[in-house]
Design a protein around this motif. Structure first.
Motif, PDB file in Angstrom:
ATOM      1  N   ASP A 232       0.801  -1.229   0.000  1.00 20.72           N
ATOM      2  CA  ASP A 232       0.000   0.000   0.000  1.00 20.72           C
ATOM      3  C   ASP A 232       0.835   1.281   0.000  1.00 20.72           C
ATOM      4  O   ASP A 232       0.348   2.339   0.369  1.00 20.72           O
ATOM      5  CB  ASP A 232      -0.985   0.041   1.177  1.00 20.72           C
ATOM      6  CG  ASP A 232      -2.135  -0.934   0.978  1.00 20.72           C
ATOM      7  OD1 ASP A 232      -2.491  -1.195  -0.190  1.00 20.72           O
ATOM      8  OD2 ASP A 232      -2.674  -1.435   1.981  1.00 20.72           O
ATOM      9  N   ASN A 233       2.083   1.200  -0.423  1.00 18.28           N
ATOM     10  CA  ASN A 233       2.945   2.372  -0.525  1.00 18.28           C
ATOM     11  C   ASN A 233       2.504   3.190  -1.736  1.00 18.28           C
ATOM     12  O   ASN A 233       2.303   2.658  -2.822  1.00 18.28           O
ATOM     13  CB  ASN A 233       4.406   1.937  -0.671  1.00 18.28           C
ATOM     14  CG  ASN A 233       5.346   3.109  -0.788  1.00 18.28           C
ATOM     15  OD1 ASN A 233       5.110   4.169  -0.228  1.00 18.28           O
ATOM     16  ND2 ASN A 233       6.430   2.922  -1.522  1.00 18.28           N
ATOM     17  N   THR A 234       2.338   4.501  -1.562  1.00 12.47           N
ATOM     18  CA  THR A 234       2.003   5.403  -2.658  1.00 12.47           C
ATOM     19  C   THR A 234       3.203   6.310  -2.890  1.00 12.47           C
ATOM     20  O   THR A 234       3.754   6.870  -1.942  1.00 12.47           O
ATOM     21  CB  THR A 234       0.758   6.246  -2.319  1.00 12.47           C
ATOM     22  OG1 THR A 234      -0.334   5.360  -2.031  1.00 12.47           O
ATOM     23  CG2 THR A 234       0.365   7.134  -3.483  1.00 12.47           C
ATOM     24  N   PHE A 235       3.594   6.456  -4.170  1.00 11.52           N
ATOM     25  CA  PHE A 235       4.774   7.245  -4.496  1.00 11.52           C
ATOM     26  C   PHE A 235       4.625   7.845  -5.885  1.00 11.52           C
ATOM     27  O   PHE A 235       3.729   7.467  -6.643  1.00 11.52           O
ATOM     28  CB  PHE A 235       6.036   6.370  -4.415  1.00 11.52           C
ATOM     29  CG  PHE A 235       5.990   5.138  -5.276  1.00 11.52           C
ATOM     30  CD1 PHE A 235       6.552   5.135  -6.537  1.00 11.52           C
ATOM     31  CD2 PHE A 235       5.367   3.982  -4.826  1.00 11.52           C
ATOM     32  CE1 PHE A 235       6.508   4.007  -7.336  1.00 11.52           C
ATOM     33  CE2 PHE A 235       5.313   2.848  -5.617  1.00 11.52           C
ATOM     34  CZ  PHE A 235       5.884   2.859  -6.876  1.00 11.52           C
ATOM     35  N   GLU A 236       5.491   8.816  -6.211  1.00  7.23           N
ATOM     36  CA  GLU A 236       5.462   9.494  -7.506  1.00  7.23           C
ATOM     37  C   GLU A 236       6.590   9.003  -8.389  1.00  7.23           C
ATOM     38  O   GLU A 236       7.687   8.706  -7.909  1.00  7.23           O
ATOM     39  CB  GLU A 236       5.633  11.006  -7.331  1.00  7.23           C
ATOM     40  CG  GLU A 236       4.426  11.725  -6.832  1.00  7.23           C
ATOM     41  CD  GLU A 236       4.635  13.237  -6.831  1.00  7.23           C
ATOM     42  OE1 GLU A 236       5.781  13.707  -6.988  1.00  7.23           O
ATOM     43  OE2 GLU A 236       3.644  13.949  -6.670  1.00  7.23           O
ATOM     44  N   VAL A 237       6.298   8.951  -9.701  1.00  2.00           N
ATOM     45  CA  VAL A 237       7.311   8.618 -10.699  1.00  2.00           C
ATOM     46  C   VAL A 237       7.190   9.640 -11.824  1.00  2.00           C
ATOM     47  O   VAL A 237       6.091   9.976 -12.250  1.00  2.00           O
ATOM     48  CB  VAL A 237       7.115   7.194 -11.255  1.00  2.00           C
ATOM     49  CG1 VAL A 237       8.108   6.899 -12.358  1.00  2.00           C
ATOM     50  CG2 VAL A 237       7.217   6.164 -10.146  1.00  2.00           C
ATOM     51  N   GLU A 238       8.325  10.135 -12.289  1.00  2.85           N
ATOM     52  CA  GLU A 238       8.334  11.104 -13.377  1.00  2.85           C
ATOM     53  C   GLU A 238       8.770  10.395 -14.658  1.00  2.85           C
ATOM     54  O   GLU A 238       9.811   9.735 -14.695  1.00  2.85           O
ATOM     55  CB  GLU A 238       9.310  12.229 -13.047  1.00  2.85           C
ATOM     56  CG  GLU A 238       9.285  13.360 -14.034  1.00  2.85           C
ATOM     57  CD  GLU A 238      10.161  14.517 -13.598  1.00  2.85           C
ATOM     58  OE1 GLU A 238      10.982  14.950 -14.414  1.00  2.85           O
ATOM     59  OE2 GLU A 238      10.016  14.966 -12.446  1.00  2.85           O
TER      60      GLU A 238
END
Length: 61
Positions: free
Chosen positions: A12-18
């Motif tokens: 359930d980890n939420t993270f950003e990717v560019e």
């Protein structure tokens, strides 16, 4: 380049990717290494004021 939110179904980890808008990479969770899924959310754009509505174009009575 645009930033996208991803969520891991395992931890359930939420993270950003560019990445570029036309790219569809397979993204792994930085915490557990499982394949993450892209999270879609509503845009924060609000159109208000003159010129954005059909009624704004009508003549005044």
């Amino acid at each position: 380049m645009a930033r996208y939110d991803y969520k891991c179904p395992e931890c359930d980890n939420t993270f950003e990717v560019e990445h570029p808008m036309n790219a569809h990479p397979e993204v792994d969770c930085p915490k557990c290494g499982a394949q993450a899924r892209r999270v879609f959310s509503a845009s924060g754009i609000v159109f208000s004021g003159s010129g954005f509505y059909n009624t704004d174009q009508k003549g005044k009575k």
